[in-house]
Structures are given as structure tokens and as C-alpha cells.
Design an enzyme around this catalytic site. Structure first.
Site, PDB file in Angstrom:
ATOM      1  CE  LYS A 285      42.516  37.360  30.971  1.00 42.84           C
ATOM      2  NZ  LYS A 285      43.281  38.482  30.358  1.00 42.84           N
TER       3      LYS A 285
ATOM      4  CD  GLU B 270      38.714  30.558  16.182  1.00 43.98           C
ATOM      5  OE1 GLU B 270      39.431  30.958  15.244  1.00 43.98           O
ATOM      6  OE2 GLU B 270      37.853  29.676  16.055  1.00 43.98           O
TER       7      GLU B 270
ATOM      8  CB  CYS C  87      43.697  36.597  13.635  1.00 48.79           C
ATOM      9  SG  CYS C  87      41.912  36.711  13.417  1.00 48.79           S
TER      10      CYS C  87
ATOM     11  CD  GLU D 235      49.420  36.914  14.193  1.00 51.20           C
ATOM     12  OE1 GLU D 235      49.765  36.593  15.348  1.00 51.20           O
ATOM     13  OE2 GLU D 235      48.245  36.855  13.812  1.00 51.20           O
TER      14      GLU D 235
HETATM   15  P1  NAD Z   1      47.840  37.061  23.863  1.00 49.17           P
HETATM   16  O1  NAD Z   1      47.932  35.609  23.568  1.00 49.17           O
HETATM   17  O2  NAD Z   1      49.018  37.747  24.401  1.00 49.17           O
HETATM   18  O3  NAD Z   1      46.655  37.337  24.891  1.00 49.17           O
HETATM   19  C1  NAD Z   1      45.328  36.936  24.615  1.00 49.17           C
HETATM   20  C2  NAD Z   1      44.578  36.750  25.930  1.00 49.17           C
HETATM   21  O4  NAD Z   1      45.121  35.619  26.613  1.00 49.17           O
HETATM   22  C3  NAD Z   1      44.691  37.920  26.903  1.00 49.17           C
HETATM   23  O5  NAD Z   1      43.449  38.070  27.559  1.00 49.17           O
HETATM   24  C4  NAD Z   1      45.777  37.459  27.866  1.00 49.17           C
HETATM   25  O6  NAD Z   1      45.668  38.075  29.139  1.00 49.17           O
HETATM   26  C5  NAD Z   1      45.489  35.972  27.946  1.00 49.17           C
HETATM   27  N1  NAD Z   1      46.629  35.092  28.261  1.00 49.17           N
HETATM   28  C6  NAD Z   1      47.894  35.195  27.793  1.00 49.17           C
HETATM   29  N2  NAD Z   1      48.629  34.157  28.250  1.00 49.17           N
HETATM   30  C7  NAD Z   1      47.804  33.381  28.993  1.00 49.17           C
HETATM   31  C8  NAD Z   1      47.984  32.165  29.737  1.00 49.17           C
HETATM   32  N3  NAD Z   1      49.147  31.532  29.779  1.00 49.17           N
HETATM   33  N4  NAD Z   1      46.924  31.649  30.393  1.00 49.17           N
HETATM   34  C9  NAD Z   1      45.713  32.265  30.341  1.00 49.17           C
HETATM   35  N5  NAD Z   1      45.502  33.435  29.676  1.00 49.17           N
HETATM   36  C10 NAD Z   1      46.530  33.983  29.010  1.00 49.17           C
HETATM   37  O7  NAD Z   1      47.351  37.743  22.486  1.00 49.17           O
HETATM   38  P2  NAD Z   1      47.114  39.282  22.164  1.00 49.17           P
HETATM   39  O8  NAD Z   1      48.418  39.963  21.966  1.00 49.17           O
HETATM   40  O9  NAD Z   1      46.158  39.857  23.137  1.00 49.17           O
HETATM   41  O10 NAD Z   1      46.341  39.188  20.768  1.00 49.17           O
HETATM   42  C11 NAD Z   1      46.962  39.097  19.530  1.00 49.17           C
HETATM   43  C12 NAD Z   1      46.893  37.679  18.991  1.00 49.17           C
HETATM   44  O11 NAD Z   1      45.518  37.250  18.930  1.00 49.17           O
HETATM   45  C13 NAD Z   1      47.392  37.560  17.564  1.00 49.17           C
HETATM   46  O12 NAD Z   1      48.238  36.443  17.480  1.00 49.17           O
HETATM   47  C14 NAD Z   1      46.137  37.348  16.738  1.00 49.17           C
HETATM   48  O13 NAD Z   1      46.346  36.646  15.535  1.00 49.17           O
HETATM   49  C15 NAD Z   1      45.285  36.588  17.690  1.00 49.17           C
HETATM   50  N6  NAD Z   1      43.869  36.677  17.320  1.00 49.17           N
HETATM   51  C16 NAD Z   1      43.280  35.593  16.754  1.00 49.17           C
HETATM   52  C17 NAD Z   1      41.961  35.662  16.341  1.00 49.17           C
HETATM   53  C18 NAD Z   1      41.277  34.482  15.704  1.00 49.17           C
HETATM   54  O14 NAD Z   1      40.048  34.479  15.660  1.00 49.17           O
HETATM   55  N7  NAD Z   1      41.994  33.483  15.220  1.00 49.17           N
HETATM   56  C19 NAD Z   1      41.245  36.848  16.504  1.00 49.17           C
HETATM   57  C20 NAD Z   1      41.879  37.936  17.103  1.00 49.17           C
HETATM   58  C21 NAD Z   1      43.206  37.847  17.508  1.00 49.17           C
END
Ligand code: NAD
Length: 497
Positions: free
Chosen positions: A189, A263, A297, A396
């Protein structure tokens, strides 16, 4: 839902994808909602994809379950699975222009940045996972209190992979590599902002030899993500995204007793020591904070500098940050792409205002660059006079904003680095490498760099504290998709006799 439709001639460069890739076929979705994808650099439409609903997710999970239970993939030898991962990496490299072009169109970064941060990194992890699968001890004999036991490692089952938009290709390789290497079936997804490249990757993995049904893609948003987490036939959720969403997903997985690895976010600190060789370090130091327009991240967005060299270091940082010129992907002079959405840009600008309101000084404030009004650009900002309790040092920002925090002693710098809810990455900048290693061991983060920062595909990557649970990459990444089983041999049995 059972109706099948032909595969699109090509997804290269985007296009309107009417169908979902479920069980190895292009299937008309149940959902009538669509995800429209616009380039954050130019505002032009890139393509669209179905916004899958819970019925679509159910179909994808059923296909994954069937393929897993049939053993079509998990019963292949580890060597065969590793070979498919290597072949997928080769195919990605053969289609470099298509893939970097598509990801660049979706998220606005230049094709060169996509190639470096995503394609090379993504194929690197696939090859490293192939090596880990080859080297892994899938079965071992142990002798214990009751005699002989065989310990086997088996695929965890059906995996639901939920990913973020900031490095979509790399993140998906980091889900596909270990889950397929372990023998799992997987439902992807991707983030709703960048749904298109996931389909292309699924096609590539199928061409590489992954059997039909093992990979499905449900392009979608919250509804699809939640349906995947809640689905009883999903054995494990692997999530990359924000700490807020990860916390919620982990609580649901806890309730459902579903395996889960996370992550999430970071607020990493770069500790610059008094003996730093500034000319050789400065570009990498600033790049470590501004890479991917700060949408990383692992971005080192707290830069801790010794008070004795504060002004000199800050001046060098400002001069270097000014060279990170924002621009559209087709501009060869561009050194930085846009922010993913208007909403995300507004959030970053809100943090910049908050930094000023809390007493920090913006010694460089890039603002919205001229001539790039069609996209969501923000040029680099550097704050000085930051204390570690300010909002800009704690939260962040996920944008090109660096906070400089002055320190007097190295112990104080380590304490500042550790005083964070996050624990993802960090770095130290020094000419004394042994001292750098000592400092690395005192900072509570999952990865650390000395005079640079990078993610090594063969070594564990993940977070302490609220940055994550579990590890990706290398043997540790593979193990998080495995169950361990002990088979007790009859009392008195010995395979040696
Ligand atoms: P987000 O949490 O808004 O969304 C990430 C994914 O989760 C999307 O596909 C979204 O549709 C899904 N999602 C959101 N809420 C959900 C729920 N309640 N149930 C199921 N799925 C859900 O994050 P974003 O804005 O897309 O990405 C940015 C964040 O990702 C930053 O905080 C960044 O640090 C983190 N990130 C972490 C890593 C790592 O390896 N640690 C790598 C890349 C990005």
C-alpha cells in the site's frame, strides 16, 4: 471485482492507471474513487490510480493468502529466491530512465537525486538481501536438555507493507527485498502522493520470476491502509511513515496480536567537534541536513557546534546551503527539489515562524524562491541561537530547515543529541576517528556516521525510542520476516548415529 482488464501498455511517465495489480493481474477496482497525482515541482498532472477501498484490499489479501498457502513461492529454495531478487535489481537498473523519470515526476526530485538516493540505494538493498538470504542459516541442529532439536526459520506469512512518499522506490525495495527473500507473499500500500511507481515495481518483480499472486498493489490512502492493518489474513504489517501513524498502527497490531515493524520519524543530531576539518566536511554536513529538500527521516537537522568555532562553522554552513538551489527536475542547475504538497510546505513555513517566535535567529531564510510559483518550493533555512527545548529542535520538520545549537563540552553535546524523543540516526565530524567511534557508542540512535552519513544496505537500519521498532537491511532485516520453529526429535534420537 473479478473482472480483469488488460495491463496498460506502459506506465512509464505516469498515465491514468484504471486498474489495480492484484494477484498478478490488472483488475478493475471496486472503489470508484481516484488518486490524482500532480507534480509538486510544476503542478502538471502526472497520472492517476485507483484509491482502493476495503473490498479491494480484501481481494489483494486473499490472493496473497492463496499464494502463500499454496507454497508456490515460499517452498522455492533460498538460492532461487535470492536469484529473483538479484534479477529484479538488474531489471530496475536496465529501466533506470523509466523508473527515475516516473519517481521524479511523482515527487519532483531531479532524476539524478532519484537515481542516487533511491535507485542505487534500492537495488543495493535488494542485492544485499539476496546475499543475506544466501548466507542465512535456515536450519540448524541443537542439542539441549531432551536431546536433539531442529531449529528452522520460516516465512512469517502474508505481509502488508505501508510506505511513505519521500523516497518511494527505496522504501518499496526495502519491503519487497526481505519479505520475498523470506518467502512471504506481500500486499503493498504505497503512499497516496506517490502511487504510480509501485505498479511498475510489481511488474518488474513479476518479470524477474516472482509467481502470480505473491505481490499485489493496492494504491490508496487511509482506508486502504487501515483495511490492511485490520485484515485477519495479514500476518505482519511493515510500516514506514510518521511516528503518529505508526503509533496508531502499532496499537492496532498489539490489539490484534499481529507482527509489526515500524520505521518512523527522526530528529538527528550532527555533532561537530572542535578538531573538524571544515573544508573537507562542510558540503557533506550541510547535505546531510538538506538532502531530498530535508524530506528524509535521517536528516541531520540539529547541528551541534562548539562555541569556540561557532561563527566560522555557521558562516561556512550558510555559504554551502546557498548552493542548494531549488529547481524543477528538468533544470540541470537545480540542486534541490520541491516539497511534496502545499500542505506540507505550509507546515514547514509554520515551523520557521515558530522558530523565530521562540527566539531563534534565521541567519539564512530562503523562503519561496522566485520563478518557481507553480511548485511547492522552499529554499534552505538555517537557525542559530537554538536551544534544544525549542519546537524546531524537538519536532521533525521534514523540510530544508537546520537548527544550530552551540555547546561548550563534548559531554554536553552528547547529552543534547540524546535529549530527543527520536533515535534514528546521527553523525560526528572530527579528525580523531577513534574518538568519533567512542561518541557514536554513546548516542542512542540506530545508525551513526563519522564524517558523513549514509544507510548501509547490509547493516541493520532502524530506530531507538519513537523512531521505530525492529530493523531493516541485512540479516536483521530478513529476520523480521521470519518465524523460528523448534522441532523436537524423539528422546534418545541422534542424527549422528
Ligand atoms: P504518514 O504516516 O502520513 O503516511 C505513511 C503511510 O501510512 C501512507 O501510505 C499512509 O497512507 C499510511 N497511513 C497513515 N495513517 C495510517 C493508518 N492509521 N493506518 C494505516 N495506514 C496509514 O507519513 P508520510 O507523511 O507519508 O511520510 C513522512 C514520514 O515518514 C516522516 O515522519 C518520515 O520521518 C517517515 N519516514 C521514515 C523512514 C524510516 O525509515 N524511518 C523513511 C521514510 C520516511
Amino acid at each position: 471485482m473479478t473482472q480483469t482488464a488488460p495491463a496498460p501498455a506502459s506506465l512509464v511517465g505516469g498515465g491514468d492507471q484504471p486498474n489495480l495489480y492484484i494477484g498478478g493481474k490488472w483488475v478493475a477496482p471496486h472503489s470508484t474513487k481516484r488518486l490524482e497525482v500532480f507534480s509538486p515541482a510544476t503542478g502538471e498532472k502526472v497520472g492517476s490510480a485507483p484509491d482502493a477501498d476495503s473490498v479491494d484490499v480484501d481481494a489483494a489479501v486473499k490472493a496473497a493468502r492463496e499464494s502463500f498457502d499454496s507454497g508456490v513461492w515460499r517452498s522455492k529454495s533460498p538460492a532461487e529466491r535470492a536469484a529473483v531478487l538479484r534479477r529484479a535489481a538488474e531489471l530496475i537498473n536496465e529501466r533506470t530512465a523509466d523508473i527515475t523519470g516516473l519517481v521524479s515526476a511523482e515527487m519532483g526530485a531531479s532524476p539524478t537525486d532519484v537515481a542516487t538516493l533511491q535507485q542505487i540505494a534500492g537495488t543495493g538493498v535488494l542485492n544485499a538481501y539476496a546475499d543475506a538470504v544466501d548466507a542465512y542459516e535456515w536450519e540448524e541442529k541443537r542439542t539441549g536438555l531432551f536431546g536433539e532439536t531442529i531449529v528452522t526459520r520460516e516465512a512469517v506469512g502474508v505481509v502488508g507493507a505501508i510506505t511513505a512518499w519521500n523516497v518511494p522506490l527505496f522504501l518499496l525495495c526495502n519491503k519487497l527485498g526481505p519479505s520475498l527473500g523470506a518467502g512471504c507473499s506481500i500486499v503493498i500500500k504505497p503512499a497516496p502522493e506517490t502511487p504510480l511507481d509501485a505498479n511498475l515495481l510489481a511488474e518488474i518483480f513479476t518479470e524477474a520470476g516472482v509467481p502470480e499472486g505473491v505481490i499485489s498493489v493496492v494504491t490508496g490512502g487511509l482506508e486502504a491502509g487501515q483495511a490492511l492493518v485490520e485484515h485477519p489474513e495479514v500476518d505482519k504489517i511493515t510500516f514506514t511513515g510518521s511516528t503518529a501513524a505508526g503509533r496508531h498502527i502499532a496499537s492496532r497490531c498489539g490489539e490484534l496480536l499481529k507482527r509489526c515493524s515500524l520505521e518512523m520519524g527522526g530528529k538527528s543530531a550532527a555533532i561537530v567537534l572542535e578538531d573538524v576539518d571544515l573544508p573537507s566536511s562542510i558540503h557533506m554536513l550541510v547535505f546531510s541536513g538538506l538532502l531530498n529538500a530535508g524530506q528524509a527521516c535521517v536528516a541531520q537537522t540539529r547541528v551541534l557546534v562548539p562555541r569556540s568555532r561557532h561563527d566560522e562553522i555557521v558562516d561556512a554552513m550558510i555559504e554551502t546551503a546557498k548552493t542548494f538551489t531549488p529547481g524543477v527536475p528538468s533544470d540541470p542547475e537545480a540542486k534541490m527539489g520541491p516539497i511534496i504538497t502545499d500542505k506540507q510546505r505550509a507546515k514547514i513555513e509554520g515551523y520557521i515562524e515558530k522558530g523565530k517566535a521562540e527566539g531563534a535567529t534565521a541567519v539564512l531564510e530562503g523562503g519561496r524562491p522566485e520563478g518557481l510559483d507553480s511548485g511547492y518550493f522552499v529554499a534552505p533555512t538555517i537557525f542559530t541561537g537554538v536551544t534544544n527545548d525549542m519546537t524546531i529542535a524537538r519536532e521533525e520538520i521534514f523540510g530544508p530547515v537546520i537548527s544550530v545549537i552551540a555547546y561548550d563540552t563534548v559531554d554536553e553535546a552528547i547529552a543534547i543529541a540524546n535529549k530527543s524523543d527520536y533515535g534514528l540516526a546521527g553523525s560526528v565530524w572530527t579528525t580523531d576517528i577513534d574518538r568519533g567511534v567512542e561518541i557514536a557508542k554513546q548516542v542512542r540512535t540506530g545508525t551513526y556516521g563519522i564524517n558523513w552519513y549514509a544507510i548501509d544496505p547490509a547493516s541493520p537500519f532502524g530506530g531507538f525510542k519513537t523512531s521505530g521498532i525492529g530493523r531493516e537491511n541485512g540479516r536483521e532485516g530478513l529476520e523480521s520476516y521470519l518465524e523460528h520453529k523448534a522441532i523436537l526429535m524423539p528422546m534418545g534420537y541422534s542424527s549422528q548415529t
